[in-house]
Write an enzyme that holds these catalytic residues in place. Structure first.
Site, PDB file in Angstrom:
ATOM      1  N   ASN A 387      40.580  27.070 -14.437  1.00  0.00           N
ATOM      2  CA  ASN A 387      41.758  26.327 -13.994  1.00  0.00           C
ATOM      3  C   ASN A 387      42.881  26.491 -15.009  1.00  0.00           C
ATOM      4  OD1 ASN A 387      43.087  24.217 -12.215  1.00  0.00           O
ATOM      5  ND2 ASN A 387      43.231  23.238 -14.224  1.00  0.00           N
ATOM      6  N   GLU A 388      44.013  26.945 -14.522  1.00  0.00           N
ATOM      7  CA  GLU A 388      45.245  27.051 -15.301  1.00  0.00           C
ATOM      8  C   GLU A 388      45.059  27.628 -16.697  1.00  0.00           C
ATOM      9  OE1 GLU A 388      47.602  23.485 -15.156  1.00  0.00           O
ATOM     10  OE2 GLU A 388      47.731  23.540 -12.968  1.00  0.00           O
ATOM     11  N   ASN A 437      48.298  26.057  -8.087  1.00  0.00           N
ATOM     12  CA  ASN A 437      48.602  24.672  -8.485  1.00  0.00           C
ATOM     13  C   ASN A 437      50.114  24.555  -8.640  1.00  0.00           C
ATOM     14  OD1 ASN A 437      45.839  24.422  -8.712  1.00  0.00           O
ATOM     15  ND2 ASN A 437      45.803  24.080 -10.910  1.00  0.00           N
ATOM     16  N   GLU A 475      46.333  22.438  -6.004  1.00  0.00           N
ATOM     17  CA  GLU A 475      46.830  21.168  -6.549  1.00  0.00           C
ATOM     18  C   GLU A 475      48.283  20.976  -6.168  1.00  0.00           C
ATOM     19  OE1 GLU A 475      46.334  20.356 -10.754  1.00  0.00           O
ATOM     20  OE2 GLU A 475      44.299  21.169 -10.744  1.00  0.00           O
TER      21      GLU A 475
HETATM   22  C1  GCB Z   1      47.274  20.174 -13.457  1.00  0.00           C
HETATM   23  C2  GCB Z   1      45.859  20.245 -13.918  1.00  0.00           C
HETATM   24  C3  GCB Z   1      45.103  18.953 -13.723  1.00  0.00           C
HETATM   25  C4  GCB Z   1      45.977  17.763 -14.084  1.00  0.00           C
HETATM   26  C5  GCB Z   1      47.202  17.774 -13.194  1.00  0.00           C
HETATM   27  C6  GCB Z   1      48.172  16.638 -13.537  1.00  0.00           C
HETATM   28  O1  GCB Z   1      47.915  21.149 -13.242  1.00  0.00           O
HETATM   29  O2  GCB Z   1      45.156  21.310 -13.348  1.00  0.00           O
HETATM   30  O3  GCB Z   1      43.955  18.985 -14.527  1.00  0.00           O
HETATM   31  O4  GCB Z   1      45.305  16.563 -13.998  1.00  0.00           O
HETATM   32  O5  GCB Z   1      47.897  18.975 -13.347  1.00  0.00           O
HETATM   33  O6  GCB Z   1      48.096  15.592 -12.922  1.00  0.00           O
HETATM   34  O7  GCB Z   1      48.956  16.810 -14.461  1.00  0.00           O
END
Ligand code: GCB
Length: 562
Positions: A387-388, A437, A475
């Protein structure tokens, strides 16, 4: 991979040939560098993180010591032609284990099972199992902690993690004493190839010497075996089958393993994701394993509540962000027909320091362990290898390509990819499905509900133009403080979250190449402390941390139930 008697990845079960004896319950617990004396130990529940369970040690990450005393169920000793082992569903972050003073070995990395042989250490009467758990953060770990600011997304947390969830520590899933026949069934793999008339199922069994027989739903079969369309698993018809594998030597039953599984295929064709050859659209959420008191400890009641709420909301899928989820939750997903994107613990990867090679080796190990655990799951329809990851280093793209290739080499039956916030970065093309995302209306153009839709549309169209692949928005969303309201909608209110989600779903629906949209997140979840995380909680949940609906949950029900 994990050490075990013969290294079998099969999940424990109890039948006339096998025993899985649950050691969950009340264990003794203490913090400390050395085992030392247990006089200050306190009782704790396993599974469970220690951080929110034992008062006053929220920010302690160990080392810690756990002890469990148990007597054997009848008939275990003498083992005879059997092997015994202890299987841990997940320990965060690393474990070393002793039984009756004998070292059994250990394991590095959370969220995945490991099995340690213990035949020589078991005894009649009381057995003493001791586990040293180390949850301290480190740059060579997955996910990495103590990361220098240059290698993070620029947010400062306490404790010092570069990812947005609390680094809970402890014995997080079931622990079993496992007894299996020596030279028994080592592994079972079921692969389906679908066509218009149903599917052809191929079963591969790795076992010791002897004759292997197969039965599907009580009927003897041989591999390959044809089933009709009504036998296939799908969200609208989550048919599960009972595959029984038996091993006989000289006519005697030596081992039996029952795999409860669905039969279905997943593939990518052009810009579509196909389930059993038919285009499928993912509606759902990213889901953390997180609950007050339990931390990251799993209980099946919570898995059931979450997945039933998802289904009631009209979702058909979720991503196990940001680590592989509990096996019982996957059982529930299989039964409900929820499709799962299974993710490794590789969140917050970066490629700029001396720890990178060790960290990458750990990602590769976790990926292999996850696929070995979950490859027979009907519900798991794709692998997310990370992830990211930070992509600002020349080594980044090649590392991600390598991970996607590794996933496909370990399992050629599911698409692989990684969730990215940098869709223009080199390496994104390695994903079979682009997992995007994006936070328009939140991190980008905050407060601008009007700008969010066009920004997402632009991002999606550019991704499609560049890669020509199906896209899942893995996301998007907004924080909403439960009970906070404003008209016109303002950031952090339930109205803003609901409006943003609705408008972005509309943008997604207008594009056929967008084959899924997962809202971040299913429920509010605990984070480390930061200036953007009120009360150490990420409030992007559509449900509260105790699983009550926000306005967005009701809105989704209207949208998705249509
Ligand atoms: C994202 C992440 C995630 C975070 C989310 C956020 O891009 O992948 O782990 O919780 O943003 O709410 O900032």
């Amino acid at each position: 991979m994990s050490t075990s008697p013969g290294g079998s990845p099969l999940r424990p079960q109890t039948n006339e040939c096998r025993l899985a004896f649950d050691l969950s319950g009340v264990w003794l617990f203490r913090l400390g560098e050395d085992e030392g004396d247990w006089s200050g130990a306190v009782p704790v529940g396993v599974p469970g993180s220690w951080n929110d369970q034992v008062p006053g040690i929220r920010d302690e990450f160990g080392p810690a010591w756990y002890e469990r005393r148990f007597e054997l169920p009848p008939g275990v000793l003498p083992l005879g032609g059997r092997d015994a082992a202890i299987r841990f569903g997940s320990v965060c972050y690393s474990a070393e284990v002793w039984l009756n003073g004998q070292p059994l070995g250990g394991h590095v990395g959370g969220h995945l099972p490991f099995t340690l042989a213990c035949s020589d250490a078991l005894r009649e009467g009381e057995n003493v199992l001791v586990v040293r758990v180390d949850g301290r953060l480190g740059r060579d770990q997955v996910p990495p902690g103590l990361v220098l600011p240059a290698n993070t997304h620029g947010r400062v947390f306490h404790p010092d993690v570069s990812y947005d969830f609390f680094p809970y520590a402890g014995i997080h899933r079931r622990v079993d004493l496992v007894v299996t026949p020596l030279g028994g069934i080592h592994d079972v793999l079921l692969v389906a190839a679908a066509d218009e008339d149903g599917a052809v199922v191929s079963v591969t069994v790795e076992a010791g010497e002897g004759d292997v027989t197969l039965a599907l739903d009580g009927e003897p079969i041989s591999s390959p075996h044809r089933v009709g369309t009504s036998a296939l698993w799908s969200p609208s018809s989550p048919r599960l089958h009972r595959l029984e594998v038996e091993l006989r030597r000289g006519g005697e039953l030596v081992d039996r393993y029952v795999l409860q599984t669905g039969i279905r295929t997943v593939s990518v064709a052009g810009d579509q994701l196909l389930l059993n050859g038919e285009p499928v659209q993912l509606r759902g959420f990213g889901r953390h394993e997180d609950f007050p008191v339990l931390g990251r400890g799993t209980v099946s009641a919570l898995g059931a509540r979450d997945l039933l709420l998802m289904q009631q909301t009209g979702a058909n899928s979720f991503r196990t962000a940001h680590y592989p989820c509990d096996e019982e939750t996957l059982d529930i997903a299989d039964q409900l027909g929820l499709m799962v994107i299974a993710e490794t613990p590789a969140v917050g990867l970066y490629f700029a320091d001396d720890d990178t090679p060790r960290r990458q080796e750990q990602v590769q190990r976790s990926l292999a362990e996850m696929i070995a655990r979950d490859r027979n799951r009907a519900c798991v329809i794709a692998w997310s290898v990370a992830n990211e990851p930070r992509m600002n280093h020349p080594a980044a793209a090649a590392a991600l390509v390598e991970l996607c290739d590794a996933a496909r080499a370990l399992d050629g039956t599911r698409p692989a990819g990684y969730a990215t916030d940098l869709p223009e970065a080199e390496g994104v093309g390695a994903s079979d499905v682009v997992f995007l995302n994006a936070y328009p209306g939140w991190y980008r153009d905050p407060g601008r509900l009007d700008a969010a839709g066009p920004a997402l549309a632009d991002a999606l169209d550019r991704v499609y133009e560049r890669y020509g692949k199906p896209v899942v928005i893995t996301e998007f969303g907004a924080d909403a403080l439960p009970g906070s309201h404003a008209d016109p909608p303002a950031m952090w209110t339930e109205e803003y979250q609901a409006e943003l989600i609705e408008s972005l779903l509309r943008v997604a629906a207008e594009r056929t190449f967008v084959v899924g949209a997962h809202i971040w997140a299913f429920a509010d979840f605990g984070t480390a402390q930061a200036d953007h995380r009120p009360a150490s909680v990420n409030f992007k949940g559509v449900f509260t941390r105790d699983r009550q609906p926000k306005l967005a949950a009701r809105r989704l029900r209207e949208l998705w139930q249509k």
